[in-house]
Design an enzyme around this catalytic site. Structure first.
Site, mmCIF file in Angstrom:
data_model
loop_
_atom_site.group_PDB
_atom_site.id
_atom_site.type_symbol
_atom_site.label_atom_id
_atom_site.label_comp_id
_atom_site.label_asym_id
_atom_site.label_seq_id
_atom_site.Cartn_x
_atom_site.Cartn_y
_atom_site.Cartn_z
ATOM 1 N N CYS A 19 64.810 -8.977 52.630
ATOM 2 C CA CYS A 19 63.486 -9.073 53.001
ATOM 3 C C CYS A 19 63.016 -10.660 53.368
ATOM 4 C CB CYS A 19 62.590 -8.838 51.909
ATOM 5 S SG CYS A 19 63.236 -7.494 50.741
ATOM 6 N N HIS A 38 55.392 -4.933 56.208
ATOM 7 C CA HIS A 38 56.681 -5.824 55.680
ATOM 8 C C HIS A 38 57.699 -5.175 56.388
ATOM 9 C CE1 HIS A 38 59.548 -7.907 53.501
ATOM 10 N NE2 HIS A 38 59.697 -7.217 52.484
#
Ligand code: ZN
Lengths: 387, 128
Positions: free
Chosen positions: A84, A335
């Site tokens: 991430c 995201h």
């Protein structure tokens, strides 16, 4: 001695479920915007780093096709991946290339198209975002589970409540609704968050970021180039920090904060010669609501254990002590793993240039911070920017 | 327009240490300890990054532990769809090793568990 480096152009695609584009078309949306923002063309760029996790999309090796589609063939030496935190890992690579003198101008492109597989597959890929052999294989950990382990412990040790976590979501959705590029644009209430479907207790659906497609791009230039190009609003990178922690989550200890963030933040603050009190606007990695609460603490915006209070008191709202995730955060803006860190640079650059419109944080010192966590605290990157 | 992409089927083989799998089948949990410098590894590894040697012995881990944290998994991933909701916990054993386990019983942070196995994975049975 490293050269000073500035962000001179940023771009951010619309985040969301993007069935309307391929991954290369999606990347081009932010590349085009960043080129336009900087006033440059492809021929001015010395190096392009592509940040992408790629595992949820059909293009497992996206760097060459992104380069081909965007007229950047010949400029891409690598794709980087840090789960991430891939976006800031790509930014670090581009920054380093400029700071070292290898090139004068470098571009970092972050892109991921995560909705090409179904949710169960996506959870299985995310669940491997730990230590597959000793975690997922036997125990069926999902990505929300890892954060849930931190949430449960934070609640037990500091008395953090599910309501306080819900407030992070409420804040994110409020700002997401004001950001046309956000994935989710509907405000939510504390009650709606608390009543939403349980994913991995105590994490509920509305404590979790959506599965998004998107891209973001930042262009970095040396001080000499900034002068030569007469860039009128360079945003300087004054501090950068990075660290990692054990993959096997049980080994880390404490489970009330991310050691990787603490180490990265200390490095970035020292390099920038500022303290947490100097930060006026920030993006804090909020893949799950507990992450933002721990982020306030690990970045030093508040004492350890007071993160819940920090959001409750409105200190992370627009106009508060530190405006946090004023574009909607991962929670509402979305995201897309590879894009997230660069999208954070986009936001803070807009803020420091006073270009955030309704989402503008009032600034005095013009110092902002970007915080991007990879995995479940495996990696952390912190960048300090100022005008 | 969206059309179906070609399917991608990936089958992996994965290596585990025989000693670990055999111990789990006996209901025991084991770690490795460096004969040279005494470093203990869980997950077990055959190479010691501390001193660089690879002379390890297998040691048995205490079956008494404390729940440090846990989560109840409702939305299950591929491969676990057919399981009832399960509880993943982090347990600290009496000898100070932190490990992941499935928790059986009513969990609470600080609660005591007895560690065993179900022939495949580590189970922490709540005992108080
Ligand atoms: Zn050793």
């Amino acid at each position: 001695m490293a050269r000073r480096v500035a962000v001179i152009g940023v771009g951010n695609s619309k985040f969301g479920r993007r069935d309307d584009v391929s991954v290369q078309e999606l990347a081009w949306e932010s590349i085009k915007e960043a080129l336009h923002d900087s006033g440059l063309s492809q021929s001015d760029i010395g190096m392009v780093v592509v940040g992408s996790t790629a595992y949820r999309g059909i293009e497992l090796y996206p760097a060459p096709i992104v380069a081909e589609y965007s007229g950047l063939t010949g400029k891409v030496p690598l794709r980087v991946e840090a789960m991430c935190a891939t976006g800031l890992a790509a930014a670090l690579s581009a920054y380093t290339a400029v700071a070292s003198g290898l090139v004068d101008i470098a571009m970092a492109v972050g892109v991921d198209k995560m909705t090409e597989v179904d949710t169960s597959t996506s959870l299985a890929i995310g669940g491997r975002g730990g230590n597959y052999q000793w975690e997922y294989h036997f125990y069926g950990t999902t990505f929300p589970t890892y954060y849930a382990l931190y949430a449960t412990r934070h609640m037990a040790v500091y008395g953090t409540t599910e309501e306080q976590m819900a407030l992070v979501s409420v804040k994110a959705h409020k700002y997401g609704a004001m950001n046309p590029k956000a994935h989710l644009q509907k405000p939510v209430t504390v009650e709606e968050v608390l009543k939403s479907r349980i994913i991995s207790w105590p994490i509920k659906l509305l404590d979790s970021c959506p599965i998004s497609d998107g891209s973001a791009t930042a262009i970095f230039a040396s001080e000499e180039k900034v002068k030569e190009l007469k860039i009128d609003s360079p945003v300087w990178i004054t501090g950068i920090g990075y660290a990692n922690d054990y993959a096997y989550v049980a080994r880390r200890g404490e489970w009330v904060g991310f050691r990787a963030t603490q180490l990265a933040a200390r490095q970035a603050y020292e390099m920038a010669k500022v303290t947490p009190n100097d930060i006026e606007v920030a993006t804090v990695h909020d893949a799950f609501t507990i992450a933002e609460i721990m982020g306030y603490e690990d970045l030093g915006f508040t004492e350890k254990g007071k993160g819940g209070k920090f959001v409750e008191e409105g200190q992370s709202e627009k106009g508060g002590k530190v405006g946090v995730n004023l574009f909607g955060g991962l929670k509402a803006k979305g995201h897309p793993l590879g894009a997230t860190g660069l999208s954070m640079i986009y936001e803070i650059t807009k803020q420091l240039r006073d270009e955030a419109d309704k989402l503008q944080q009032p600034l005095k010192k013009y110092i902002g911070l970007v915080h991007n966590v990879g995995g479940t605290g495996h990696f952390a990157y912190v960048m300090i920017l100022r005008r | 327009m969206q059309i179906d992409a070609l399917p991608l089927s990936i089958k992996y083989k994965i290596k585990y240490p025989d000693e670990f799998i055999e111990a789990v089948k006996r209901g025991e949990i084991v770690a490795t300890k460096c004969k040279n410098c005494g470093s203990v590894y869980f997950p077990p590894q055959k190479d010691c990054y501390n001193c660089g040697k690879n002379e390890m012995e297998w040691i048995r881990i205490s079956n008494e532990g404390e729940i440090m944290t846990y989560s109840i998994v409702s939305q299950k991933p591929q491969g676990f769809e057919n399981y009832e909701d399960y509880i993943i916990g982090i347990v600290r054993t009496k000898d100070g090793i932190n490990l992941m386990a499935w928790i059986k019983g009513q969990p609470k942070v600080g609660g005591k568990v007895r560690l065993t196995t179900d022939n495949m994975r580590i189970i922490g049975e709540v005992v108080g």
